[in-house]
Design a protein around this motif. Structure first.
Motif, PDB file in Angstrom:
ATOM      1  N   MET A   1       0.831  -1.205   0.000  1.00 15.94           N
ATOM      2  CA  MET A   1       0.000   0.000   0.000  1.00 15.94           C
ATOM      3  C   MET A   1       0.868   1.259   0.000  1.00 15.94           C
ATOM      4  N   ALA A   2       2.002   1.211   0.695  1.00 14.31           N
ATOM      5  CA  ALA A   2       2.899   2.366   0.716  1.00 14.31           C
ATOM      6  C   ALA A   2       3.472   2.634  -0.674  1.00 14.31           C
ATOM      7  N   ARG A   3       3.813   1.571  -1.383  1.00 12.67           N
ATOM      8  CA  ARG A   3       4.331   1.746  -2.742  1.00 12.67           C
ATOM      9  C   ARG A   3       3.260   2.341  -3.660  1.00 12.67           C
ATOM     10  N   ILE A   4       2.044   1.839  -3.551  1.00 14.95           N
ATOM     11  CA  ILE A   4       0.951   2.337  -4.396  1.00 14.95           C
ATOM     12  C   ILE A   4       0.626   3.785  -4.045  1.00 14.95           C
ATOM     13  N   ARG A   5       0.575   4.086  -2.761  1.00 12.19           N
ATOM     14  CA  ARG A   5       0.283   5.461  -2.344  1.00 12.19           C
ATOM     15  C   ARG A   5       1.334   6.427  -2.898  1.00 12.19           C
ATOM     16  N   HIS A   6       2.600   6.026  -2.862  1.00  7.70           N
ATOM     17  CA  HIS A   6       3.671   6.869  -3.399  1.00  7.70           C
ATOM     18  C   HIS A   6       3.437   7.164  -4.882  1.00  7.70           C
ATOM     19  N   SER A   7       3.118   6.136  -5.646  1.00  6.84           N
ATOM     20  CA  SER A   7       2.922   6.316  -7.087  1.00  6.84           C
ATOM     21  C   SER A   7       1.705   7.174  -7.393  1.00  6.84           C
ATOM     22  N   LYS A 135      -4.314   4.387 -14.415  1.00  6.49           N
ATOM     23  CA  LYS A 135      -3.363   3.828 -15.383  1.00  6.49           C
ATOM     24  C   LYS A 135      -1.961   3.760 -14.785  1.00  6.49           C
ATOM     25  N   GLU A 136      -1.568   4.802 -14.084  1.00  2.07           N
ATOM     26  CA  GLU A 136      -0.258   4.818 -13.438  1.00  2.07           C
ATOM     27  C   GLU A 136      -0.137   3.682 -12.428  1.00  2.07           C
ATOM     28  N   CYS A 137      -1.199   3.480 -11.669  1.00  2.00           N
ATOM     29  CA  CYS A 137      -1.212   2.413 -10.666  1.00  2.00           C
ATOM     30  C   CYS A 137      -1.117   1.040 -11.332  1.00  2.00           C
ATOM     31  N   LEU A 138      -1.862   0.823 -12.398  1.00  2.00           N
ATOM     32  CA  LEU A 138      -1.844  -0.449 -13.112  1.00  2.00           C
ATOM     33  C   LEU A 138      -0.490  -0.698 -13.771  1.00  2.00           C
ATOM     34  N   ASP A 139       0.106   0.343 -14.318  1.00  3.54           N
ATOM     35  CA  ASP A 139       1.389   0.199 -15.015  1.00  3.54           C
ATOM     36  C   ASP A 139       2.539  -0.081 -14.053  1.00  3.54           C
ATOM     37  N   GLN A 140       2.508   0.562 -12.882  1.00  9.73           N
ATOM     38  CA  GLN A 140       3.654   0.505 -11.972  1.00  9.73           C
ATOM     39  C   GLN A 140       3.556  -0.605 -10.924  1.00  9.73           C
ATOM     40  N   HIS A 141       2.367  -1.154 -10.711  1.00 14.39           N
ATOM     41  CA  HIS A 141       2.192  -2.030  -9.534  1.00 14.39           C
ATOM     42  C   HIS A 141       1.452  -3.324  -9.868  1.00 14.39           C
ATOM     43  N   GLU A 142       1.870  -3.974 -10.907  1.00 10.93           N
ATOM     44  CA  GLU A 142       1.229  -5.225 -11.315  1.00 10.93           C
ATOM     45  C   GLU A 142       1.295  -6.275 -10.211  1.00 10.93           C
ATOM     46  N   GLU A 143       2.471  -6.455  -9.620  1.00  6.94           N
ATOM     47  CA  GLU A 143       2.623  -7.477  -8.570  1.00  6.94           C
ATOM     48  C   GLU A 143       1.865  -7.102  -7.303  1.00  6.94           C
ATOM     49  N   ASP A 144       1.937  -5.826  -6.921  1.00  7.15           N
ATOM     50  CA  ASP A 144       1.232  -5.391  -5.709  1.00  7.15           C
ATOM     51  C   ASP A 144      -0.280  -5.562  -5.854  1.00  7.15           C
ATOM     52  N   LEU A 145      -0.802  -5.202  -7.018  1.00  8.19           N
ATOM     53  CA  LEU A 145      -2.236  -5.337  -7.241  1.00  8.19           C
ATOM     54  C   LEU A 145      -2.658  -6.804  -7.305  1.00  8.19           C
TER      55      LEU A 145
END
Length: 241
Positions: A1-7, A135-145
């Motif tokens: 969640m911290a990684r996603i929040r940053h992005s 889109k930014e979240c989907l592109d940057q955080h495939e594994e986290d999602l």
């Protein structure tokens, strides 16, 4: 969640910067209640329990009663008059005793203000803004999602992609009320023109009736803030959710 929040936070700033907005930092401690947007947390150096009877807020640190901000809107509107397109993105506080997932005592709120804008322009801006963040979240955080989908919501990724790929539909408040009244569904909160829509109503409209993201516009003037632009019917205002 911290990684996603940053992005996502980074994407907020990138979007506004690329579209000519200026980021404004406004006071966190304020004497303003803004639009009466919520219950307030008082900030004071006075003893609120054992305060002498003659002591007033003139004796307080700021010389007046002050609170944690419920909205940066009033402050940033003056900047919009000078800079045209501005936004705030910072901590906001509301002391409502409402124990739901949609109410927080402290949260970060995004508030853009533009000196020259109408309702149709706002519909375009909000749709584009939300889509860019997702889109930014989907592109940057495939594994986290993928992890969050496995643990919490099996439709998480498909739901986010659906929002990105689906044009937003727009209904007026009046149209929405008629749809709800004719749905045949029994809601916990009654539906009638002039009352504020509840979460169950919004979810039905978006998830069942439309099957995608939805804008609602032209709300009754009596349930929206005083400064909303009044429509020609004199009963509704050019507001959106």
């Amino acid at each position: 969640m911290a990684r996603i929040r940053h992005s996502v936070a980074n994407a907020v700033h990138n979007y506004f910067n690329q579209n000519g907005f200026f980021w404004i930092n406004t006071p966190i401690i304020t004497a303003s209640d803004c639009e009466g947007a919520g219950e307030l947390f008082r900030v004071s150096t006075l003893d609120q329990v054992n305060r002498p009877e003659k002591q007033t807020y003139a004796d307080d640190f700021f010389g007046t009663e002050t609170f944690l901000t419920v909205s940066c809107q009033l402050n940033v509107e003056s900047y919009a008059c000078a800079l045209n397109k501005v936004y705030t993105f910072g901590p906001t506080f509301r002391a409502e005793n409402s124990n739901t997932s949609r109410h927080l005592a402290e949260f970060w709120m995004i508030e853009p203000e533009m000196a020259f804008m109408d309702l149709q322009g706002m519909l375009v801006l909000t749709e584009e803004f939300l889509r860019e963040l997702l889109k930014e979240c989907l592109d940057q955080h495939e594994e986290d999602l993928a992890f969050l989908q496995k643990m919490y919501d099996e439709e998480l990724i498909s739901g986010l992609k659906h929002i990105c790929d689906t044009p937003f539909e727009t209904l007026t408040y009046t149209e929405a009320v008629k749809i709800l009244e004719n749905s045949g569904k029994s809601f916990e909160f009654p539906v009638e023109w002039g009352s504020d829509l509840q979460s169950e109503h919004e979810r039905y409209l978006s998830e069942v009736h439309v099957g995608g993201p939805l804008n609602l516009i032209d709300y009754p003037k009596d349930i929206k803030a005083f400064y909303m632009k009044q429509n020609s019917d004199e009963n509704t205002v050019a507001a959106m959710d």
